[in-house]
Design an enzyme around this catalytic site. Structure first.
Site, PDB file in Angstrom:
ATOM      1  N   ASN A 186      -6.736  -0.794   1.555  1.00 56.67           N
ATOM      2  CA  ASN A 186      -6.058  -0.430   2.795  1.00 56.67           C
ATOM      3  C   ASN A 186      -6.811   0.742   3.422  1.00 56.67           C
ATOM      4  O   ASN A 186      -7.061   1.741   2.758  1.00 56.67           O
ATOM      5  CB  ASN A 186      -4.602  -0.047   2.482  1.00 56.67           C
ATOM      6  CG  ASN A 186      -3.846   0.428   3.706  1.00 56.67           C
ATOM      7  OD1 ASN A 186      -4.109   1.497   4.241  1.00 56.67           O
ATOM      8  ND2 ASN A 186      -2.890  -0.363   4.147  1.00 56.67           N
ATOM      9  N   CYS A 236       0.244   4.171  10.537  1.00 59.65           N
ATOM     10  CA  CYS A 236       0.812   5.262   9.738  1.00 59.65           C
ATOM     11  C   CYS A 236       1.551   6.243  10.641  1.00 59.65           C
ATOM     12  O   CYS A 236       0.968   6.824  11.549  1.00 59.65           O
ATOM     13  CB  CYS A 236      -0.244   6.011   8.952  1.00 59.65           C
ATOM     14  SG  CYS A 236       0.486   7.353   7.982  1.00 59.65           S
ATOM     15  N   SER A 242       0.834  -1.202   0.000  1.00 57.07           N
ATOM     16  CA  SER A 242       0.000   0.000   0.000  1.00 57.07           C
ATOM     17  C   SER A 242       0.869   1.253   0.000  1.00 57.07           C
ATOM     18  O   SER A 242       1.896   1.317   0.664  1.00 57.07           O
ATOM     19  CB  SER A 242      -0.882  -0.010   1.245  1.00 57.07           C
ATOM     20  OG  SER A 242      -1.672   1.148   1.288  1.00 57.07           O
ATOM     21  N   GLY A 295      -3.759   3.717   0.837  1.00 54.30           N
ATOM     22  CA  GLY A 295      -4.645   3.803   1.992  1.00 54.30           C
ATOM     23  C   GLY A 295      -5.712   4.872   1.831  1.00 54.30           C
ATOM     24  O   GLY A 295      -5.433   5.959   1.333  1.00 54.30           O
ATOM     25  N   ASN A 343      -4.706  -0.406   8.381  1.00 51.48           N
ATOM     26  CA  ASN A 343      -3.470   0.289   8.703  1.00 51.48           C
ATOM     27  C   ASN A 343      -3.596   0.900  10.095  1.00 51.48           C
ATOM     28  O   ASN A 343      -4.265   1.906  10.284  1.00 51.48           O
ATOM     29  CB  ASN A 343      -3.216   1.374   7.655  1.00 51.48           C
ATOM     30  CG  ASN A 343      -1.939   2.148   7.913  1.00 51.48           C
ATOM     31  OD1 ASN A 343      -1.162   1.795   8.806  1.00 51.48           O
ATOM     32  ND2 ASN A 343      -1.714   3.189   7.152  1.00 51.48           N
ATOM     33  N   LEU A 368      -1.007  10.438   4.095  1.00 48.61           N
ATOM     34  CA  LEU A 368      -2.277   9.798   3.745  1.00 48.61           C
ATOM     35  C   LEU A 368      -3.121  10.612   2.759  1.00 48.61           C
ATOM     36  O   LEU A 368      -4.334  10.674   2.882  1.00 48.61           O
ATOM     37  CB  LEU A 368      -3.108   9.507   5.006  1.00 48.61           C
ATOM     38  CG  LEU A 368      -2.642   8.333   5.866  1.00 48.61           C
ATOM     39  CD1 LEU A 368      -3.475   8.271   7.146  1.00 48.61           C
ATOM     40  CD2 LEU A 368      -2.754   7.018   5.111  1.00 48.61           C
TER      41      LEU A 368
END
Lengths: 309, 306
Positions: free
Chosen positions: B101, B132, B23, B48, B129, B75
């Site tokens: 993800n 992160c 990802s 993600g 996830n 992100l």
């Protein structure tokens, strides 16, 4: 560090259709690799033979693996994005001009004729060409490199091309290919910081002078002038601050401007989102575009130049 | 040479081979199609997504390190709604297994996404996830506290009928504790490892190189840490592991399999060699043949038995 426009946005992320765009992983045979001008300028000229020339256009780039070919290593890890300075269809060759300024380019500079370098490309969206009229090129320093391929294709298309180029001094301009530009037979406006060649000062001053000379002192908006304005398009590459100033000048005269942006890249194909550029769209919303895939060439008016975005 | 069976069973999925992509390094599956055909891959893991769209961090987002890469993308993603509208229809036609993800900032965020992503979506699994490092509370507190990790995995598991893969952060003291928590929460598999928190300083400007100050380190530089964590978790927890962290060559992939990973995933390695998955599959085949293994499954955890 905080972006003043920190609001989340809803922008349709267009899915790109990539069929037939010619992008590939290939090997380029090194046919020329030499200093460009004086060695102390640390500029290099690298000519690679391979299939990439066939589909490449001015403003695009390749991602070159920099590795000492005798020892396999992942340090440096990433490929180096380098713009196309010349595209020769007849010879199936592309020319990359670069400055040695870090470990990656130092290792690249060691590649010898006859070696093969792993390259991905042609990558990104190149410059778009006006259908008629004048193309003004505005270059700062080694930002001149991708503009040469653009000048060549513009001239081949019958456009009138004019160059504004600013550099540190005469020695730099001469090393960075002034003769090749002069050989194109187009009007050239030079400026240097020390006045050793051309005007003393910044390239933007030259551009401003020419814009005023062409369009007069007032900011013109009436229709008759709009028509003449549309005959000119500007393409620029160089330091960010310079491109910002060029964009602002052009916007004052309603002259369309294309800017070639630079950013640290990871994947070079739009997968990692490492190299975004903030743009403002027609609705006034801030969006991120990928320099590698959506750029590196953007419309100057759309770029948000604030560093914190 | 005798053929090698690459078929890999993982978290209820049957993969054509154990080679996946990570990802955040493979976009939404379209970016690398000119370099590596999707049908060659065991599967891909998408970038993600979060409930709302995110612009992510400022640039610079990347900094190279010796044999590594720091990233702080933050992100950036189109958000759940846009994902469902524009990406999912394309994704379900892709000729490989596709794993979504998801990241969140609260338990509700994760549940909202899990609710929208069910097995009828065409996805093969959900990777959660909880690790992160690049946004404030970017799931990482779920990834460093075993109780939170268990809670979020359990909530997602209860909401979707897709297999759940928990992606764990290496930025913890006890990776086995985190893996056990994910297992208690009902995870069907584990992704090991996400990036290691790091930073670089620009010595000319005398300030952090990344706009976000810190970033996640990936690439060959982190591989030994990843192999160690896969080894430890494989020893202690009875869940299949997707091993990742610096895999660039087939030799790297073999290390992870021997350490106990059922499948492997390529991330930053794609940037170095966009055909790394193909080269790794080729290398795995030769390795199996050379060592008289008719299936790549035979390699999993083999080093533990030595």
């Amino acid at each position: 560090m905080n972006c003043p426009y920190n609001a989340c946005i809803r922008e349709t992320h267009e899915l790109r259709i990539r069929e037939g765009d010619g992008e590939m992983l290939t090997e380029g045979l090194v046919v020329v690799h030499e200093y460009l001008g004086e060695a102390e300028q640390r500029l290099r000229r690298l000519v690679l033979r391979g299939p990439i020339a066939k589909t490449a256009k001015a403003g695009q780039f390749v991602a070159v693996q920099v590795q000492d070919s005798s020892i396999s290593s992942f340090d440096p890890l990433l490929r180096r994005p380098i713009s196309l300075a010349e595209i020769s269809l007849d010879e199936d060759e592309i020319t990359l001009l670069y400055r040695i300024q870090g470990r990656g380019t130092e290792i690249l500079a060691r590649a010898r004729c006859g070696e093969r370098l792993s390259i991905m490309g042609p990558l990104g969206q190149g410059f778009s060409m006006p259908e008629a009229g004048e193309l003004w090129l505005v270059a700062g320093g080694i930002g001149i490199f991708p503009l040469y391929a653009l000048a060549q294709s513009a001239l081949a298309q019958g456009l009138t091309v004019r160059l504004f180029w600013g550099g540190e001094n005469q020695s730099f301009l001469v090393s960075a290919g002034l003769k090749a530009w002069q050989a194109l037979g187009l009007p050239i406006h030079l400026s240097t910081l020390d006045g050793s060649l051309g005007d003393i000062g910044l390239v933007t001053e030259q551009l401003q002078g020419r814009l005023l000379q062409t369009f007069g002192q007032t900011k013109l908006t009436d229709q008759a002038h709009q028509l003449s304005l549309n005959q000119i398009m500007v393409a620029t590459c160089g330091p960010k601050r310079m491109m910002q100033a060029v964009t602002e000048l052009c916007m004052n005269f309603a002259v369309p401007v294309q800017v070639s942006m630079e950013e640290r890249m990871g994947c070079a194909v739009g997968a990692c989102l490492g190299c975004v550029c903030t743009l403002i769209n027609k609705e006034g919303t801030l969006i991120h575009k990928k320099v590698c895939q959506d750029g590196p060439v953007f419309r100057g008016e759309e770029v948000v130049w604030d560093e914190s975005c | 040479m005798s053929p090698v069976d690459f078929t890999t069973m993982l978290a209820g999925m049957t993969l054509r081979n154990p080679v996946l992509t990570c990802s955040g390094t493979y976009g939404f599956g379209e970016e690398y199609v000119n370099y590596c055909p999707l049908e060659a891959l065991g599967g891909i893991t998408l970038k993600g997504i979060t409930p709302l769209p995110r612009l992510g961090n400022s640039v610079p987002r990347l900094a190279e390190t010796p044999s590594g890469l720091l990233n702080a993308v933050g992100l950036e993603n189109p958000g759940l709604e846009e994902f469902l509208r524009s990406y999912l229809p394309k994704v379900r036609k892709m000729p490989t297994e596709v794993i979504a993800n998801i990241s969140g900032f609260s338990l509700e965020d994760y549940v909202q996404m899990a609710n929208a992503l069910q097995s009828d979506s065409g996805l093969a699994a959900l990777e959660v996830n909880i690790s992160c490092p690049n946004v404030k509370h970017g799931g990482m507190h779920f990834g460093t506290d075993p109780c939170s990790a268990e809670e979020v995995i359990a909530a997602v598991k209860a909401t979707t009928d897709l297999p759940i893969i928990a992606k764990l952060s290496p930025n913890v003291t006890d990776i086995v504790g985190m893996a056990r928590a994910a297992q208690r929460g009902g995870a069907d598999a584990l992704s090991l490892i996400n990036t290691l928190l790091g930073m670089r300083i620009d010595i000319d400007q005398q300030r952090p190189l990344l706009a976000n100050t810190f970033g996640g380190l990936s690439g060959p530089a982190i591989r030994p840490v990843a192999v160690r964590m896969v080894w430890q978790v494989a020893d202690a927890v009875d869940l299949p592991i997707i091993g990742m962290g610096g895999i660039t060559t087939w030799q790297d992939a073999v290390e992870f399999l021997l350490a106990g990973a059922t499948a492997i995933s390529i991330g930053t390695g794609n940037f170095v060699n966009p055909q790394a998955p193909l080269d790794i599959l080729e290398g795995l085949k030769s390795y199996c043949q050379k060592h008289g293994r008719s299936t790549v499954r035979d390699l999993v955890g083999l080093a533990h038995k030595a």
